[in-house]
Motif scaffolding. Structure first.
Motif, PDB file in Angstrom:
ATOM      1  N   LYS A 193       0.895  -1.112  -0.026  1.00 58.42           N
ATOM      2  CA  LYS A 193       0.452  -0.133  -0.331  1.00 58.42           C
ATOM      3  C   LYS A 193       0.444   1.081  -0.328  1.00 58.42           C
ATOM      4  N   ILE A 194       2.125   1.026   0.435  1.00 58.38           N
ATOM      5  CA  ILE A 194       2.625   2.095   0.816  1.00 58.38           C
ATOM      6  C   ILE A 194       3.703   2.649  -0.736  1.00 58.38           C
ATOM      7  N   LEU A 195       4.102   1.554  -0.823  1.00 59.01           N
ATOM      8  CA  LEU A 195       4.000   1.486  -2.605  1.00 59.01           C
ATOM      9  C   LEU A 195       3.469   2.265  -3.667  1.00 59.01           C
ATOM     10  N   ALA A 196       2.147   1.800  -3.235  1.00 63.55           N
ATOM     11  CA  ALA A 196       1.430   2.173  -4.545  1.00 63.55           C
ATOM     12  C   ALA A 196       0.875   3.560  -4.093  1.00 63.55           C
ATOM     13  N   ASP A 197       0.824   3.990  -2.811  1.00 63.32           N
ATOM     14  CA  ASP A 197       0.983   5.643  -2.203  1.00 63.32           C
ATOM     15  C   ASP A 197       1.932   6.430  -3.380  1.00 63.32           C
ATOM     16  N   GLN A 198       2.680   5.959  -3.013  1.00 59.71           N
ATOM     17  CA  GLN A 198       4.298   6.540  -3.451  1.00 59.71           C
ATOM     18  C   GLN A 198       3.882   6.974  -5.198  1.00 59.71           C
ATOM     19  N   GLN A 199       3.277   6.270  -5.737  1.00 54.57           N
ATOM     20  CA  GLN A 199       3.446   5.670  -7.146  1.00 54.57           C
ATOM     21  C   GLN A 199       2.493   6.396  -7.677  1.00 54.57           C
ATOM     22  N   ALA A 200       1.285   6.647  -6.887  1.00 55.66           N
ATOM     23  CA  ALA A 200       0.767   7.830  -7.099  1.00 55.66           C
ATOM     24  C   ALA A 200       0.599   9.300  -7.259  1.00 55.66           C
ATOM     25  N   GLN A 201       1.471   9.553  -6.080  1.00 58.72           N
ATOM     26  CA  GLN A 201       2.140  10.429  -5.864  1.00 58.72           C
ATOM     27  C   GLN A 201       2.845  11.370  -6.770  1.00 58.72           C
ATOM     28  N   LEU A 202       3.546   9.923  -7.298  1.00 59.26           N
ATOM     29  CA  LEU A 202       4.748  10.768  -8.726  1.00 59.26           C
ATOM     30  C   LEU A 202       4.296  11.746  -9.869  1.00 59.26           C
ATOM     31  N   PRO A 203       4.991  12.591 -10.588  1.00 59.61           N
ATOM     32  CA  PRO A 203       3.945  13.659 -11.171  1.00 59.61           C
ATOM     33  C   PRO A 203       4.284  12.626 -12.457  1.00 59.61           C
ATOM     34  N   ASP A 204       3.326  12.544 -13.249  1.00 57.58           N
ATOM     35  CA  ASP A 204       2.608  11.960 -14.683  1.00 57.58           C
ATOM     36  C   ASP A 204       4.091  11.787 -15.517  1.00 57.58           C
ATOM     37  N   GLY A 205       4.094  10.481 -15.777  1.00 58.74           N
ATOM     38  CA  GLY A 205       4.508  10.167 -16.845  1.00 58.74           C
ATOM     39  C   GLY A 205       5.931   9.595 -15.836  1.00 58.74           C
ATOM     40  N   GLN A 206       6.145   9.740 -14.521  1.00 57.73           N
ATOM     41  CA  GLN A 206       7.284   9.021 -14.163  1.00 57.73           C
ATOM     42  C   GLN A 206       6.637   8.023 -13.009  1.00 57.73           C
ATOM     43  N   GLU A 207       7.399   6.273 -13.365  1.00 55.84           N
ATOM     44  CA  GLU A 207       6.886   5.524 -13.149  1.00 55.84           C
ATOM     45  C   GLU A 207       8.273   4.956 -11.908  1.00 55.84           C
ATOM     46  N   MET A 208       7.718   4.326 -10.806  1.00 57.52           N
ATOM     47  CA  MET A 208       8.944   3.632 -10.037  1.00 57.52           C
ATOM     48  C   MET A 208       8.605   1.910 -10.190  1.00 57.52           C
ATOM     49  N   PRO A 209       9.970   1.008 -10.590  1.00 57.91           N
ATOM     50  CA  PRO A 209       9.455   0.222 -10.954  1.00 57.91           C
ATOM     51  C   PRO A 209       9.073  -0.283 -10.398  1.00 57.91           C
ATOM     52  N   GLN A 210       8.507  -1.688 -10.957  1.00 57.70           N
ATOM     53  CA  GLN A 210       7.749  -2.595 -10.458  1.00 57.70           C
ATOM     54  C   GLN A 210       8.141  -3.720  -9.638  1.00 57.70           C
ATOM     55  N   ILE A 211       7.672  -4.050  -7.680  1.00 57.61           N
ATOM     56  CA  ILE A 211       8.408  -4.841  -7.418  1.00 57.61           C
ATOM     57  C   ILE A 211       7.066  -5.748  -7.034  1.00 57.61           C
ATOM     58  N   ASP A 212       8.291  -6.714  -7.639  1.00 55.81           N
ATOM     59  CA  ASP A 212       6.798  -8.127  -7.485  1.00 55.81           C
ATOM     60  C   ASP A 212       7.031  -8.540  -5.924  1.00 55.81           C
ATOM     61  N   PRO A 213       5.388  -8.886  -5.662  1.00 52.13           N
ATOM     62  CA  PRO A 213       5.082  -9.321  -4.192  1.00 52.13           C
ATOM     63  C   PRO A 213       5.312 -10.233  -3.490  1.00 52.13           C
ATOM     64  N   ASP A 214       5.820 -11.542  -4.596  1.00 49.53           N
ATOM     65  CA  ASP A 214       6.976 -11.848  -3.311  1.00 49.53           C
ATOM     66  C   ASP A 214       7.586 -12.010  -3.408  1.00 49.53           C
TER      67      ASP A 214
END
Length: 183
Positions: free
Chosen positions: A57-78
């Protein structure tokens, strides 16, 4: 020759009364119940899942706060799950060894009649009650609850022995006999 050396050592250091010795054994038993309870709690999938969900959830919230066009690297739940499990195990064992060392020091000082160790035991007792309420809410009744009752029961019985006569009297006499022996 060994008998006379040990007798000479104990002659200078009065042994605590039976209730204080009993309290020390109860506090060791309380520590053991608490450690077993910790091992069981950390190995429970519910706690593990709570941590994983919180981190995701924290990672998803951080992703939502990034400016448009920027993405965090995908992190595998496992991967997150593996890291959480490893972190929980490491913290359990490191915390257990630190707790064992602190407990051994305090119980040694109780045996020597240091009043500060008795006060620290009382503070730990008050804190332990507060910390165990959430475990009852999470686990209900069962083995964890039995360990919690053992943990609290032994600990509070030990505090009773340390803060009532003859335990309290012994600590008072020790403080009066050696007022400069703080540590």
């Amino acid at each position: 020759m060994t008998d006379s050396a040990s007798t000479a050592t104990t002659a200078h250091r009065p042994q605590p009364p039976a209730p204080v010795r009993q309290a020390i054994w109860c506090l060791w038993g309380s520590w053991l119940c608490g450690f077993i309870r910790g091992v069981l709690a950390f190995s429970d999938g519910r706690i593990h899942d709570q941590y994983v969900q919180t981190i995701l959830k924290i990672l998803a919230d951080q992703q939502a706060q990034l400016p448009d066009g920027q993405e965090m690297p995908q992190i595998d739940p496992d991967t997150v799950g593996h890291l959480v499990r490893t972190s929980l195990n490491l913290s359990l064992w490191v915390g257990g060894f630190i707790s064992l060392g602190i407990t051994a020091l305090i119980l040694r000082k109780l045996k020597l009649g240091r009043n500060w160790a008795r006060i620290v035991s009382l503070i730990f007792g008050a804190y332990s009650f507060y910390g165990t309420i959430s475990l009852f809410q999470l686990y209900g009744f069962g083995l964890m609850s039995a360990l919690t009752v053992g943990y609290l029961g032994l600990g509070y019985y030990a505090l009773y022995l340390l803060f009532t006569a003859p335990g309290a009297d012994w600590f008072r006499k020790r403080a009066d006999a050696a007022p400069d022996a703080k540590w």
